[in-house]
Design an enzyme around this catalytic site. Structure first.
Site, PDB file in Angstrom:
ATOM      1  N   ASP A 105     -11.151   5.732  14.206  1.00 29.77           N
ATOM      2  CA  ASP A 105      -9.871   6.179  13.666  1.00 29.77           C
ATOM      3  C   ASP A 105      -9.098   4.947  13.201  1.00 29.77           C
ATOM      4  OD1 ASP A 105      -7.759   8.620  13.704  1.00 29.77           O
ATOM      5  OD2 ASP A 105      -6.752   6.754  14.259  1.00 29.77           O
ATOM      6  N   ASN A 113       0.131   4.253   4.636  1.00 27.60           N
ATOM      7  CA  ASN A 113       0.355   5.106   3.461  1.00 27.60           C
ATOM      8  C   ASN A 113       1.814   5.073   3.027  1.00 27.60           C
ATOM      9  OD1 ASN A 113      -2.018   6.235   2.471  1.00 27.60           O
ATOM     10  ND2 ASN A 113      -2.099   7.786   4.060  1.00 27.60           N
ATOM     11  N   ASP A 122      -6.114   5.350   0.067  1.00 29.45           N
ATOM     12  CA  ASP A 122      -7.447   5.809  -0.344  1.00 29.45           C
ATOM     13  C   ASP A 122      -8.414   4.635  -0.479  1.00 29.45           C
ATOM     14  OD1 ASP A 122      -6.535   8.388  -0.399  1.00 29.45           O
ATOM     15  OD2 ASP A 122      -6.387   8.525  -2.577  1.00 29.45           O
ATOM     16  N   GLU A 148      -8.294  10.203   8.530  1.00 31.90           N
ATOM     17  CA  GLU A 148      -8.728   8.817   8.688  1.00 31.90           C
ATOM     18  C   GLU A 148      -9.722   8.654   9.831  1.00 31.90           C
ATOM     19  OE1 GLU A 148      -4.643   9.132  10.756  1.00 31.90           O
ATOM     20  OE2 GLU A 148      -5.694  10.019   9.055  1.00 31.90           O
TER      21      GLU A 148
END
Length: 223
Positions: A105, A113, A122, A148
């Site tokens: 993770d 983000n 991304d 993620e």
């Protein structure tokens, strides 16, 4: 002394997919115009079959791949784990191979983000996916588990094997720099939880649950 007709199979984009050669080993009997037309017809029919098969294979592959990272998706993962569980169930405990899993993770991915934008996020996901794809064997199951999170299932591996592999990935990823639009770079880190099944356990359901527990421990322990 050999007469032949060569027909190239061309789809709409003009690329040559293949060629069919018709040979007659009689020097005094060249192919007639009608036979040449039949050869072209056969090539066209073969092209249609090959193109349809190619499109079907591409559609099947797209259905089991995550479009962002190119790794296997949750659909393929669930099917593969179900097949592995079915095989283990039919075996006696002493016949079962060891199996381990690593649940990765990305740390603070939501903050990343928000700070740099989803496009950079991304890119970070793709970078981590490429690292996983290059680190594990073709026989290992590497998939995007969701968001993620990424899951690796190591058939024939112990928990110690999984821990060593996870630690190598963790160290390698923190050294990678992902470029951003303003010329700067972003670095991210990843946490992981590892688990392995005892031969007495047939299904793989608990394997994912245990690796999730390990991941939660890694997160609470400082990542």
């Amino acid at each position: 002394g050999v007469h032949h007709v060569l027909e190239r199979a061309r789809p709409r984009d003009g690329a040559v997919l293949g060629a069919m050669t018709f040979v007659r080993r009689t020097p005094d009997s060249p192919f007639s115009e009608q036979e040449r037309e039949i050869a072209a017809l056969l090539a066209a029919q073969t092209l249609l079959a090959v193109t349809n098969a190619s499109l079907h294979a591409a559609a099947m592959e797209a259905a089991i791949r995550d479009p962002l990272t190119g790794l296997h998706n949750r659909r393929l993962l669930d099917d593969a784990l179900a097949r592995m569980s079915a095989i283990r169930t039919r075996l006696q405990p002493q016949e079962r191979r060891p199996v381990a899993a690593i649940l990765f993770d990305l740390d603070h991915f939501g903050d990343l983000n928000n700070r740099h934008g989803h496009s950079v996020g991304d890119d970070v996901l793709r970078t981590f996916a490429r690292l996983l794809a290059g680190r594990f064997r073709a026989a290992d199951l590497v998939a995007r588990y969701g968001g993620e999170e990424f899951l690796v299932v190591l058939d024939g591996a112990s928990c110690d094997d999984a821990v060593r592999a996870a630690e190598a990935v963790r160290l390698a990823f923190r050294e990678l720099a992902v470029p951003v639009h303003d010329g700067d770079v972003v670095r991210a880190t990843v946490s992981a939880g590892c688990a392995a099944l005892d031969p007495s356990v047939a299904t793989l359901d608990s394997l994912i649950e245990m690796s999730a527990v390990g991941l939660a421990m890694a997160k609470s322990g400082g990542r």
